[in-house]
Design an enzyme around this catalytic site. Structure first.
Site, PDB file in Angstrom:
ATOM      1  N   GLY A 100      17.228  62.061 -30.595  1.00 30.81           N
ATOM      2  CA  GLY A 100      18.412  61.737 -29.808  1.00 30.81           C
ATOM      3  C   GLY A 100      19.675  62.419 -30.280  1.00 30.81           C
ATOM      4  N   GLU A 108      13.700  61.345 -22.924  1.00 34.94           N
ATOM      5  CA  GLU A 108      12.619  61.846 -23.798  1.00 34.94           C
ATOM      6  C   GLU A 108      11.546  60.769 -23.965  1.00 34.94           C
ATOM      7  OE1 GLU A 108      15.180  64.978 -26.541  1.00 34.94           O
ATOM      8  OE2 GLU A 108      14.916  62.951 -27.254  1.00 34.94           O
TER       9      GLU A 108
HETATM   10  C1  5RP Z   1      17.544  65.593 -28.335  1.00 34.49           C
HETATM   11  C2  5RP Z   1      16.517  65.426 -29.396  1.00 34.49           C
HETATM   12  C3  5RP Z   1      16.064  66.649 -30.100  1.00 34.49           C
HETATM   13  O1  5RP Z   1      14.686  66.741 -30.016  1.00 34.49           O
HETATM   14  C4  5RP Z   1      16.480  66.547 -31.537  1.00 34.49           C
HETATM   15  O2  5RP Z   1      17.863  66.285 -31.606  1.00 34.49           O
HETATM   16  C5  5RP Z   1      16.163  67.848 -32.292  1.00 34.49           C
HETATM   17  O3  5RP Z   1      16.982  68.853 -31.822  1.00 34.49           O
HETATM   18  P1  5RP Z   1      16.952  70.324 -32.381  1.00 34.49           P
HETATM   19  O4  5RP Z   1      15.658  70.937 -31.954  1.00 34.49           O
HETATM   20  O5  5RP Z   1      18.147  70.986 -31.745  1.00 34.49           O
HETATM   21  O6  5RP Z   1      17.084  70.264 -33.882  1.00 34.49           O
HETATM   22  O7  5RP Z   1      16.035  64.362 -29.682  1.00 34.49           O
HETATM   23  O8  5RP Z   1      17.951  64.354 -27.813  1.00 34.49           O
END
Ligand code: 5RP
Length: 231
Positions: A100, A108
């Site tokens: 998140g 998600e």
């Molecule tokens: C978005 C998410 C993403 O999966 C999480 O924040 C990981 O992000 P990133 O791949 O940019 O590190 O939960 O709501």
């Protein structure tokens, strides 16, 4: 030594191979949100016609998928998908995730729930023994923000209303709701905490993916991509 971005690109590529190997042509794939998921979308783009469609966990991913020419379906039109591919902000040794950071947690979780298999893609910095160092996102109905904040503080959290980066404007989710980021929790029982937080009136969803955890982890490490399966 790889950079974090290189590790993300490596796992995105590995996830593309995993999906193409495991799924039959003409299937529907669930697609996540964030910088790692974006790299996955880009890696998958040359194979878009392999899928009859995709379902997406955010407006941002939908836009990116459509630009590449994917057929993005309404999740209400789909009963199940074989796989969902997404990143995480933290993942523990059992495959429970904290997500998140990009604010897409509720959608998600909805798409993940439709999936037979959740493939988590991330770089090694996301792997932790106990989750909670990354502030836990909790999506709330705006009128309940103060009330939910008090409840989260009772659990020992330090609560911040998420702002749009580098502004003093409140971040608004795809669901027209707000996000409370809860720091200072040591999440030793993520399954229980996920359920407990869902009981607070005004909470739409929280960023713990413990009841529906990862099935497969593709993690980018100094030695390359490691694949782990969770029971
Ligand atoms: C978005 C998410 C993403 O999966 C999480 O924040 C990981 O992000 P990133 O791949 O940019 O590190 O939960 O709501």
């Amino acid at each position: 030594m790889y950079t974090q971005d290189q590790l993300k690109a490596m796992v995105a590529e590995a996830a593309k191979d995993e999906v193409l190997k495991a799924m039959a042509p003409g299937g529907i794939l669930g697609v996540g949100t964030g910088s790692t998921a974006n790299l996955f979308i880009d890696a998958l783009a040359p194979h878009k016609d392999y899928f009859s469609g995709v379902i997406s966990s955010s407006q941002a991913s939908t836009e990116r998928l459509r630009k590449h020419g994917f057929n993005v379906l309404d999740s209400n039109a789909v009963n199940a998908v074989p796989m969902y591919v997404d990143g995480a902000d933290e993942i523990d040794p059992q495959g429970h995730m904290l997500k998140g950071g990009g604010g897409a947690l509720t959608r998600e979780k909805i798409v993940a729930q439709l999936a037979q298999s959740f493939i988590c893609i991330c770089d090694a910095s996301k792997q932790v023994d106990v989750m909670g160092k990354f502030p836990l996102p909790v999506e709330v109905i705006p009128m309940a923000q103060a009330q939910v904040t008090r409840e989260l503080e009772k659990l020992g959290g330090r609560v911040t209303l998420r702002q749009v980066k580098d502004t003093n404007q409140t971040f608004v989710t795809d669901n027209q709701a707000w996000i409370l980021d809860v720091a200072g929790l040591s999440i030793t029982d993520p399954v229980q905490l996920e359920s407990d937080l869902n009981q607070i009136p005004g909470v739409i969803c929280n960023g713990l993916f413990a009841r529906r955890k990862a099935n497969i982890l593709l993690i980018g490490e100094a030695q390359g991509v490691r694949r782990q399966i969770f029971n």
